[in-house]
Write a protein that holds these residues in place. Structure first.
Motif, mmCIF file in Angstrom:
data_model
loop_
_atom_site.group_PDB
_atom_site.id
_atom_site.type_symbol
_atom_site.label_atom_id
_atom_site.label_comp_id
_atom_site.label_asym_id
_atom_site.label_seq_id
_atom_site.Cartn_x
_atom_site.Cartn_y
_atom_site.Cartn_z
ATOM 1 N N ALA A 75 0.840 -1.204 0.000
ATOM 2 C CA ALA A 75 0.000 0.000 0.000
ATOM 3 C C ALA A 75 0.865 1.239 0.000
ATOM 4 O O ALA A 75 1.960 1.240 0.564
ATOM 5 C CB ALA A 75 -0.917 0.012 1.220
ATOM 6 N N CYS A 76 0.389 2.298 -0.647
ATOM 7 C CA CYS A 76 1.018 3.612 -0.499
ATOM 8 C C CYS A 76 0.328 4.292 0.678
ATOM 9 O O CYS A 76 -0.857 4.076 0.931
ATOM 10 C CB CYS A 76 0.887 4.429 -1.779
ATOM 11 S SG CYS A 76 -0.786 4.595 -2.404
ATOM 12 N N LEU A 77 1.074 5.093 1.414
ATOM 13 C CA LEU A 77 0.580 5.620 2.686
ATOM 14 C C LEU A 77 0.618 7.151 2.726
ATOM 15 O O LEU A 77 1.439 7.770 2.044
ATOM 16 C CB LEU A 77 1.428 5.051 3.831
ATOM 17 C CG LEU A 77 1.447 3.508 3.902
ATOM 18 C CD1 LEU A 77 2.500 3.037 4.890
ATOM 19 C CD2 LEU A 77 0.080 2.968 4.263
ATOM 20 N N PRO A 78 -0.253 7.757 3.528
ATOM 21 C CA PRO A 78 -0.243 9.231 3.641
ATOM 22 C C PRO A 78 0.994 9.701 4.379
ATOM 23 O O PRO A 78 1.585 8.951 5.165
ATOM 24 C CB PRO A 78 -1.513 9.527 4.459
ATOM 25 C CG PRO A 78 -1.783 8.269 5.210
ATOM 26 C CD PRO A 78 -1.311 7.146 4.338
ATOM 27 N N ASP A 79 1.387 10.946 4.120
ATOM 28 C CA ASP A 79 2.608 11.430 4.770
ATOM 29 C C ASP A 79 2.319 11.850 6.205
ATOM 30 O O ASP A 79 1.250 12.390 6.515
ATOM 31 C CB ASP A 79 3.230 12.572 3.970
ATOM 32 C CG ASP A 79 2.450 13.863 4.103
ATOM 33 O OD1 ASP A 79 2.751 14.622 5.044
ATOM 34 O OD2 ASP A 79 1.547 14.108 3.271
ATOM 35 N N PRO A 80 3.258 11.570 7.107
ATOM 36 C CA PRO A 80 3.046 11.831 8.532
ATOM 37 C C PRO A 80 2.917 13.309 8.873
ATOM 38 O O PRO A 80 2.221 13.661 9.821
ATOM 39 C CB PRO A 80 4.286 11.219 9.192
ATOM 40 C CG PRO A 80 5.322 11.153 8.116
ATOM 41 C CD PRO A 80 4.561 10.929 6.848
ATOM 42 N N GLY A 81 3.573 14.179 8.127
ATOM 43 C CA GLY A 81 3.489 15.605 8.413
ATOM 44 C C GLY A 81 2.075 16.136 8.286
ATOM 45 O O GLY A 81 1.600 16.904 9.123
ATOM 46 N N ALA A 82 1.377 15.698 7.239
ATOM 47 C CA ALA A 82 -0.001 16.137 7.030
ATOM 48 C C ALA A 82 -0.911 15.577 8.117
ATOM 49 O O ALA A 82 -1.809 16.264 8.617
ATOM 50 C CB ALA A 82 -0.489 15.683 5.659
ATOM 51 N N MET A 83 -0.684 14.308 8.495
ATOM 52 C CA MET A 83 -1.524 13.691 9.518
ATOM 53 C C MET A 83 -1.367 14.398 10.854
ATOM 54 O O MET A 83 -2.316 14.546 11.606
ATOM 55 C CB MET A 83 -1.172 12.210 9.666
ATOM 56 C CG MET A 83 -1.362 11.383 8.396
ATOM 57 S SD MET A 83 -2.970 11.612 7.612
ATOM 58 C CE MET A 83 -4.060 11.093 8.921
ATOM 59 N N LEU A 84 -0.141 14.827 11.157
ATOM 60 C CA LEU A 84 0.122 15.503 12.431
ATOM 61 C C LEU A 84 -0.269 16.976 12.409
ATOM 62 O O LEU A 84 -0.280 17.638 13.441
ATOM 63 C CB LEU A 84 1.612 15.384 12.787
ATOM 64 C CG LEU A 84 2.083 14.013 13.261
ATOM 65 C CD1 LEU A 84 3.601 13.969 13.314
ATOM 66 C CD2 LEU A 84 1.495 13.683 14.625
ATOM 67 N N GLY A 85 -0.563 17.499 11.209
ATOM 68 C CA GLY A 85 -0.907 18.907 11.091
ATOM 69 C C GLY A 85 0.263 19.822 11.320
ATOM 70 O O GLY A 85 0.111 20.921 11.862
ATOM 71 N N LEU A 86 1.467 19.400 10.900
ATOM 72 C CA LEU A 86 2.660 20.225 11.091
ATOM 73 C C LEU A 86 2.609 21.457 10.196
ATOM 74 O O LEU A 86 1.991 21.432 9.131
ATOM 75 C CB LEU A 86 3.919 19.417 10.749
ATOM 76 C CG LEU A 86 4.248 18.217 11.640
ATOM 77 C CD1 LEU A 86 5.500 17.524 11.123
ATOM 78 C CD2 LEU A 86 4.438 18.650 13.080
ATOM 79 N N PRO A 87 3.281 22.538 10.575
ATOM 80 C CA PRO A 87 3.370 23.729 9.708
ATOM 81 C C PRO A 87 4.009 23.359 8.372
ATOM 82 O O PRO A 87 4.800 22.415 8.285
ATOM 83 C CB PRO A 87 4.275 24.670 10.506
ATOM 84 C CG PRO A 87 4.210 24.184 11.914
ATOM 85 C CD PRO A 87 3.991 22.707 11.849
ATOM 86 N N GLY A 88 3.697 24.144 7.354
ATOM 87 C CA GLY A 88 4.135 23.837 6.001
ATOM 88 C C GLY A 88 5.610 23.547 5.833
ATOM 89 O O GLY A 88 5.999 22.578 5.184
ATOM 90 N N ALA A 89 6.457 24.394 6.418
ATOM 91 C CA ALA A 89 7.900 24.227 6.229
ATOM 92 C C ALA A 89 8.399 22.919 6.834
ATOM 93 O O ALA A 89 9.407 22.369 6.399
ATOM 94 C CB ALA A 89 8.654 25.407 6.844
ATOM 95 N N LEU A 90 7.705 22.421 7.866
ATOM 96 C CA LEU A 90 8.076 21.138 8.462
ATOM 97 C C LEU A 90 7.394 19.985 7.742
ATOM 98 O O LEU A 90 7.963 18.901 7.594
ATOM 99 C CB LEU A 90 7.667 21.119 9.948
ATOM 100 C CG LEU A 90 8.403 22.075 10.882
ATOM 101 C CD1 LEU A 90 7.740 22.069 12.257
ATOM 102 C CD2 LEU A 90 9.872 21.700 11.010
ATOM 103 N N ALA A 91 6.161 20.206 7.295
ATOM 104 C CA ALA A 91 5.385 19.133 6.664
ATOM 105 C C ALA A 91 5.872 18.806 5.259
ATOM 106 O O ALA A 91 5.885 17.638 4.852
ATOM 107 C CB ALA A 91 3.910 19.517 6.622
ATOM 108 N N ARG A 92 6.261 19.838 4.490
ATOM 109 C CA ARG A 92 6.606 19.608 3.086
ATOM 110 C C ARG A 92 7.774 18.647 2.892
ATOM 111 O O ARG A 92 7.711 17.782 2.019
ATOM 112 C CB ARG A 92 6.865 20.941 2.373
ATOM 113 C CG ARG A 92 5.580 21.650 1.952
ATOM 114 C CD ARG A 92 5.864 22.853 1.068
ATOM 115 N NE ARG A 92 6.550 23.915 1.786
ATOM 116 C CZ ARG A 92 5.921 24.873 2.481
ATOM 117 N NH1 ARG A 92 4.612 24.896 2.547
ATOM 118 N NH2 ARG A 92 6.609 25.814 3.090
#
Length: 283
Positions: A112-129
């Motif tokens: 399976a392909c999985l969602p990225d953890p940064g988006a799931m955690l709601g991190l700020p853009g510069a950390l999530a990207r």
């Protein structure tokens, strides 16, 4: 009658974190196991919380091969993206080794392909990207290798249900029971389509009530905090460096270079595997 043998490899997602039953985790793989066949199914869960692709290749794979499985799930890679040692070429080579060994023994491989953890955690853009970029790279490799080894591949990274908060546990990284059931149902549907699952599909509705808010907060304050602390020790310094690099490129208007750099690294990783292309029966 020999039972159908199903083995789960991977990290906390396949271990079942987020779907507690008694004092243990159950999870999507255990839910799926009951619907794989009309007859008996022998299910073994080798997945371990925190596992990376190296752990699956070096520790879980030999144990799985010894069980002579008919069906094997391999869901791993998120923990690799959370490490300062992340190297997409190494990730690709390890996954190629795992998929190739299992397919070579005649097992049906589930990926399976999985969602990225940064988006799931709601991190700020510069950390999530930066984390999103890494997870996309892993997903691209998983897509390509799943095709190569004729795996049963589940596209989950961008499905609508991923954005439904009700599907996720308190930590926002692991599915709750409802989310684990969705994974099991979707894998069952794919397998049934190909005549590879003949049992009854797992129910979509949870068997147990969702944890109360106080129980969720307690989990976050105890086990969840420990989980985050273990990863932050390794990830945080590098993540801050990645965020600074991200911000610098955005200010200069050169963010596209980061995407191109990642795309080139993925292409090089897959090209390196193609040079010594494995036969499906190679172990």
């Amino acid at each position: 009658m020999r039972p159908l043998r199903f083995v789960a490899l991977g990290d906390s997602l396949s271990e079942g974190v987020g779907d507690p039953v008694g004092d243990a985790w159950r999870g999507w793989a255990a839910l799926l196991a009951g619907g794989l066949a009309d007859g008996p199914v022998a299910f073994t869960n080798l997945a371990v919380s925190g596992a990376q692709t190296r752990d699956v290749l070096e520790r879980q794979l030999p144990a799985a091969l010894a069980l002579r499985p008919d069906v094997v799930s391999v869901l791993v890679g998120v923990n690799d993206t959370l490490r300062c040692t992340f190297d997409i070429q190494a990730v690709a080579a390890r996954l190629d080794g795992v998929y190739g060994a299992l397919a070579g023994r005649g097992a049906v491989v589930l990926t399976a392909c999985l969602p990225d953890p940064g988006a799931m955690l709601g991190l700020p853009g510069a950390l999530a990207r930066p984390l999103a970029r890494r997870q996309r790279a892993v997903n691209t490799v998983v897509h390509a290798l799943s095709e190569r080894y004729d795996a049963v591949h589940l596209h989950t990274a961008e499905e609508d249900w991923i954005g439904d908060r009700a599907m996720w546990s308190a930590d926002r990284l692991h599915p709750g029971e409802r989310g684990h059931r969705q994974l099991a149902l979707r894998f069952h549907a794919l397998l049934a389509e190909g005549g590879l699952a003949t049992g009854v599909a797992p129910a979509a509705e949870p068997e147990f009530p969702a944890p109360t808010r106080s129980a969720s907060l307690w989990w976050l304050a105890t086990a969840g905090t420990g989980w985050m602390a273990r990863r932050c020790t390794d990830l945080l310094p590098q993540l801050l460096t990645l965020a600074l690099d991200e911000t610098r490129h955005r200010v200069r208007g050169t963010s596209a270079r980061l995407d191109l750099r990642t795309a080139a690294a993925v292409s090089a990783a897959l090209a390196a595997l193609a040079v010594g292309e494995r036969r499906p029966d190679a172990v």
